[in-house]
Design a protein around this motif. Structure first.
Motif, PDB file in Angstrom:
ATOM      1  N   ARG A  39       0.879  -1.160  -0.152  1.00 33.40           N
ATOM      2  CA  ARG A  39      -0.059   0.021  -0.101  1.00 33.40           C
ATOM      3  C   ARG A  39       0.813   1.290   0.177  1.00 33.40           C
ATOM      4  NH1 ARG A  39      -4.976   0.858   4.196  1.00 33.40           N
ATOM      5  NH2 ARG A  39      -6.137   2.576   3.107  1.00 33.40           N
ATOM      6  N   VAL A  40       0.496   2.078  -0.703  1.00 33.12           N
ATOM      7  CA  VAL A  40       1.105   3.564  -0.846  1.00 33.12           C
ATOM      8  C   VAL A  40       0.119   4.648  -0.699  1.00 33.12           C
ATOM      9  CG1 VAL A  40       3.021   2.957  -2.139  1.00 33.12           C
ATOM     10  CG2 VAL A  40       0.713   3.663  -3.452  1.00 33.12           C
ATOM     11  N   THR A  41       0.351   5.734  -0.132  1.00 33.97           N
ATOM     12  CA  THR A  41      -0.366   6.927   0.034  1.00 33.97           C
ATOM     13  C   THR A  41      -0.389   7.725  -1.152  1.00 33.97           C
ATOM     14  OG1 THR A  41       1.358   8.593   0.722  1.00 33.97           O
ATOM     15  CG2 THR A  41       0.382   7.238   2.602  1.00 33.97           C
ATOM     16  N   LYS A  42      -1.560   8.324  -1.505  1.00 27.87           N
ATOM     17  CA  LYS A  42      -1.407   9.232  -2.654  1.00 27.87           C
ATOM     18  C   LYS A  42      -0.392  10.116  -2.929  1.00 27.87           C
ATOM     19  CE  LYS A  42      -4.670  12.881  -0.972  1.00 27.87           C
ATOM     20  NZ  LYS A  42      -4.899  12.326   0.406  1.00 27.87           N
ATOM     21  N   GLU A  43       0.253  10.642  -1.638  1.00 33.21           N
ATOM     22  CA  GLU A  43       1.332  11.491  -1.687  1.00 33.21           C
ATOM     23  C   GLU A  43       2.341  10.834  -2.219  1.00 33.21           C
ATOM     24  OE1 GLU A  43      -1.918  12.976   0.636  1.00 33.21           O
ATOM     25  OE2 GLU A  43      -0.856  11.345   0.957  1.00 33.21           O
ATOM     26  N   ASP A  44       2.589   9.824  -1.702  1.00 33.55           N
ATOM     27  CA  ASP A  44       3.981   8.581  -2.197  1.00 33.55           C
ATOM     28  C   ASP A  44       3.670   8.495  -3.441  1.00 33.55           C
ATOM     29  OD1 ASP A  44       4.834   8.780   0.584  1.00 33.55           O
ATOM     30  OD2 ASP A  44       3.938   6.717   0.963  1.00 33.55           O
ATOM     31  N   ALA A  45       2.652   8.004  -4.000  1.00 30.46           N
ATOM     32  CA  ALA A  45       2.402   7.724  -5.377  1.00 30.46           C
ATOM     33  C   ALA A  45       2.671   8.884  -6.350  1.00 30.46           C
ATOM     34  CB  ALA A  45       1.072   7.220  -5.651  1.00 30.46           C
ATOM     35  N   PHE A  62      -8.196  -0.101  -5.719  1.00 32.26           N
ATOM     36  CA  PHE A  62      -8.981   0.135  -4.678  1.00 32.26           C
ATOM     37  C   PHE A  62      -9.579  -1.026  -4.427  1.00 32.26           C
ATOM     38  CE2 PHE A  62      -8.018   3.993  -7.296  1.00 32.26           C
ATOM     39  CZ  PHE A  62      -7.693   4.871  -6.734  1.00 32.26           C
ATOM     40  N   LEU A  63     -10.180  -0.830  -3.034  1.00 41.09           N
ATOM     41  CA  LEU A  63     -10.767  -1.885  -2.505  1.00 41.09           C
ATOM     42  C   LEU A  63     -11.918  -1.097  -1.566  1.00 41.09           C
ATOM     43  CD1 LEU A  63     -11.395  -4.747  -1.614  1.00 41.09           C
ATOM     44  CD2 LEU A  63      -9.673  -4.564   0.075  1.00 41.09           C
ATOM     45  N   ASN A  64     -13.378  -1.033  -2.010  1.00 43.08           N
ATOM     46  CA  ASN A  64     -14.490  -0.345  -1.229  1.00 43.08           C
ATOM     47  C   ASN A  64     -14.069   0.830  -0.791  1.00 43.08           C
ATOM     48  OD1 ASN A  64     -15.795  -3.053  -1.732  1.00 43.08           O
ATOM     49  ND2 ASN A  64     -14.917  -3.840   0.043  1.00 43.08           N
ATOM     50  N   HIS A  65     -13.377   1.592  -1.503  1.00 42.07           N
ATOM     51  CA  HIS A  65     -13.069   3.029  -1.284  1.00 42.07           C
ATOM     52  C   HIS A  65     -14.560   3.808  -1.347  1.00 42.07           C
ATOM     53  CE1 HIS A  65      -8.929   1.791  -1.329  1.00 42.07           C
ATOM     54  NE2 HIS A  65      -8.689   3.006  -0.888  1.00 42.07           N
ATOM     55  N   SER A  66     -14.596   4.955  -0.766  1.00 44.78           N
ATOM     56  CA  SER A  66     -15.625   5.773  -1.381  1.00 44.78           C
ATOM     57  C   SER A  66     -15.343   6.488  -2.563  1.00 44.78           C
ATOM     58  CB  SER A  66     -15.799   6.981  -0.083  1.00 44.78           C
ATOM     59  OG  SER A  66     -14.747   7.858  -0.283  1.00 44.78           O
ATOM     60  N   VAL A  67     -16.601   6.674  -3.337  1.00 43.48           N
ATOM     61  CA  VAL A  67     -16.282   7.409  -4.585  1.00 43.48           C
ATOM     62  C   VAL A  67     -15.432   8.667  -4.477  1.00 43.48           C
ATOM     63  CG1 VAL A  67     -17.600   8.643  -6.562  1.00 43.48           C
ATOM     64  CG2 VAL A  67     -18.511   6.272  -5.453  1.00 43.48           C
ATOM     65  N   GLU A  68     -15.972   9.595  -3.558  1.00 47.41           N
ATOM     66  CA  GLU A  68     -15.138  10.596  -3.363  1.00 47.41           C
ATOM     67  C   GLU A  68     -13.551  10.534  -3.124  1.00 47.41           C
ATOM     68  OE1 GLU A  68     -14.616  14.388  -4.080  1.00 47.41           O
ATOM     69  OE2 GLU A  68     -16.558  13.329  -4.281  1.00 47.41           O
ATOM     70  N   GLU A  69     -13.214   9.608  -2.442  1.00 49.92           N
ATOM     71  CA  GLU A  69     -11.827   9.199  -2.125  1.00 49.92           C
ATOM     72  C   GLU A  69     -11.186   8.796  -3.331  1.00 49.92           C
ATOM     73  OE1 GLU A  69      -9.163   6.862   1.282  1.00 49.92           O
ATOM     74  OE2 GLU A  69     -11.237   6.464   1.105  1.00 49.92           O
ATOM     75  N   VAL A  70     -11.704   7.813  -4.127  1.00 48.09           N
ATOM     76  CA  VAL A  70     -11.128   7.614  -5.585  1.00 48.09           C
ATOM     77  C   VAL A  70     -10.829   8.551  -6.300  1.00 48.09           C
ATOM     78  CG1 VAL A  70     -11.481   6.143  -7.356  1.00 48.09           C
ATOM     79  CG2 VAL A  70     -11.999   5.014  -5.039  1.00 48.09           C
ATOM     80  N   LYS A  71     -11.982   9.663  -6.530  1.00 48.91           N
ATOM     81  CA  LYS A  71     -11.778  10.676  -7.460  1.00 48.91           C
ATOM     82  C   LYS A  71     -10.539  11.641  -6.803  1.00 48.91           C
ATOM     83  CE  LYS A  71     -16.458  10.953  -8.996  1.00 48.91           C
ATOM     84  NZ  LYS A  71     -17.592  11.599  -9.105  1.00 48.91           N
ATOM     85  N   VAL A  72     -10.561  11.661  -5.537  1.00 53.44           N
ATOM     86  CA  VAL A  72      -9.452  12.606  -5.152  1.00 53.44           C
ATOM     87  C   VAL A  72      -8.087  12.020  -5.214  1.00 53.44           C
ATOM     88  CG1 VAL A  72      -7.962  13.357  -3.143  1.00 53.44           C
ATOM     89  CG2 VAL A  72     -10.672  13.690  -3.193  1.00 53.44           C
ATOM     90  N   ILE A  73      -7.815  10.704  -5.174  1.00 53.64           N
ATOM     91  CA  ILE A  73      -6.661  10.150  -5.297  1.00 53.64           C
ATOM     92  C   ILE A  73      -6.309  10.059  -6.891  1.00 53.64           C
ATOM     93  CG2 ILE A  73      -5.369   7.646  -5.386  1.00 53.64           C
ATOM     94  CD1 ILE A  73      -7.048   7.460  -2.708  1.00 53.64           C
TER      95      ILE A  73
END
Length: 207
Positions: A39-45, A62-73
Motif C-alpha cells: 500500500r502507498v499513500t496518494k502523496e507517495d504515489a 482500490f478496495l471498497n473506497h468511497s467514490v469521493e476518495e477514489v476521485k481525489v486520489i
C-alpha cells in the motif's frame, strides 16, 4: 517485435521500482491504495509518478473506497485506470471518468456469471480466497477459462493471480488475456526484483 498480450507490474512502492519500469517499459504499472503490504499513500504515489516514463499507463488499485476518495486520489495521481477489487457494483463503477477495471474472484464456473452485470473497460480475473480480495499469489484453475465465452472474447480480460516468469506462457496460451497482471511473481523477499521483471516482460512479449 509484434506482441498482443500486454503486461502490468503491480504494487510499486519504491523509487527503485520506478527506475526498473522506466528501463523495462511494461504497458501498465499499478499503485495499491487498498490494505496491503504494498500500500502507498496518494502523496507517495504522486512523488513516484513524477519520475515515471509518460508512455507507461498508471493504474490505481482500490478496495471498497468511497467514490469521493477514489476521485481525489485519481486526480492527485493523474491515474489512467481505476481497478476495483471489492464489492463495487455497476452503479459505483459508472461514477468515474477514467477507464475502469473490475476484479472478479474465480472459484468455479459460476464465478463468471457476476461479470454479466458489469459493463466496464476491463474484467480482471483473480483467484478466489474466502478472506482475501486479491494478492494471494495463487493461480485459479485456468481450465475454467472456457466459461469466458459468456463474457465474449472481444472484452478486455486481465489475468492476475499466481503469475510468474515460469508459468506466464502457459497462462497466455490457455486464457489469451489482453493483459497479464503480476506482483509477487516478480519479487524477492517482498521487493520488486529487476531480473525477474525483465524475464517476465521478455516472456510475455515472445508468446
Amino acid at each position: 517485435m509484434v506482441y498482443v498480450t500486454k503486461i502490468k507490474i503491480c504494487g510499486l512502492k519504491r523509487a527503485a521500482d520506478i527506475t526498473y519500469v522506466n528501463l523495462l517499459k511494461p504497458d501498465y504499472i499499478g499503485f495499491v491504495f487498498a490494505p496491503s503490504g504494498r500500500r502507498v499513500t496518494k502523496e507517495d504515489a504522486k512523488e513516484l509518478i513524477a519520475s515515471l516514463d509518460k508512455s507507461i499507463k498508471k493504474v490505481g488499485v482500490f478496495l471498497n473506497h468511497s467514490v469521493e476518495e477514489v476521485k481525489v486520489i485519481a486526480k492527485v495521481c493523474s491515474l489512467d485506470i481505476l481497478q476495483f477489487h471489492g464489492d463495487e457494483d455497476m452503479d459505483y463503477c459508472r461514477q468515474f471518468q477514467q477507464n475502469v477495471w473490475k476484479s472478479f474472484r474465480i472459484k468455479d464456473a459460476n464465478s463468471f456469471k457476476e461479470m454479466e452485470d458489469y459493463q466496464v473497460n476491463g474484467y480482471l480475473l483473480d483467484t478466489y480466497h474466502k478472506t482475501q480480495y486479491g494478492g494471494t499469489g495463487e493461480a485459479f484453475d485456468w481450465g475454467l477459462s472456457s466459461h469466458l465465452t459468456r463474457l465474449n472474447r472481444d472484452k478486455c480480460v486481465i489475468l492476475a493471480g499466481g503469475l510468474n516468469p515460469e508459468n506466464v506462457k502457459e497462462a497466455i496460451e490457455q486464457i489469451q488475456p489482453a493483459v497479464v497482471d503480476v506482483s509477487s511473481g516478480v519479487e524477492t523477499h517482498g521487493y520488486k526484483d529487476f531480473e525477474k521483471m525483465k524475464k517476465m516482460i521478455e516472456r510475455v512479449r515472445k508468446v
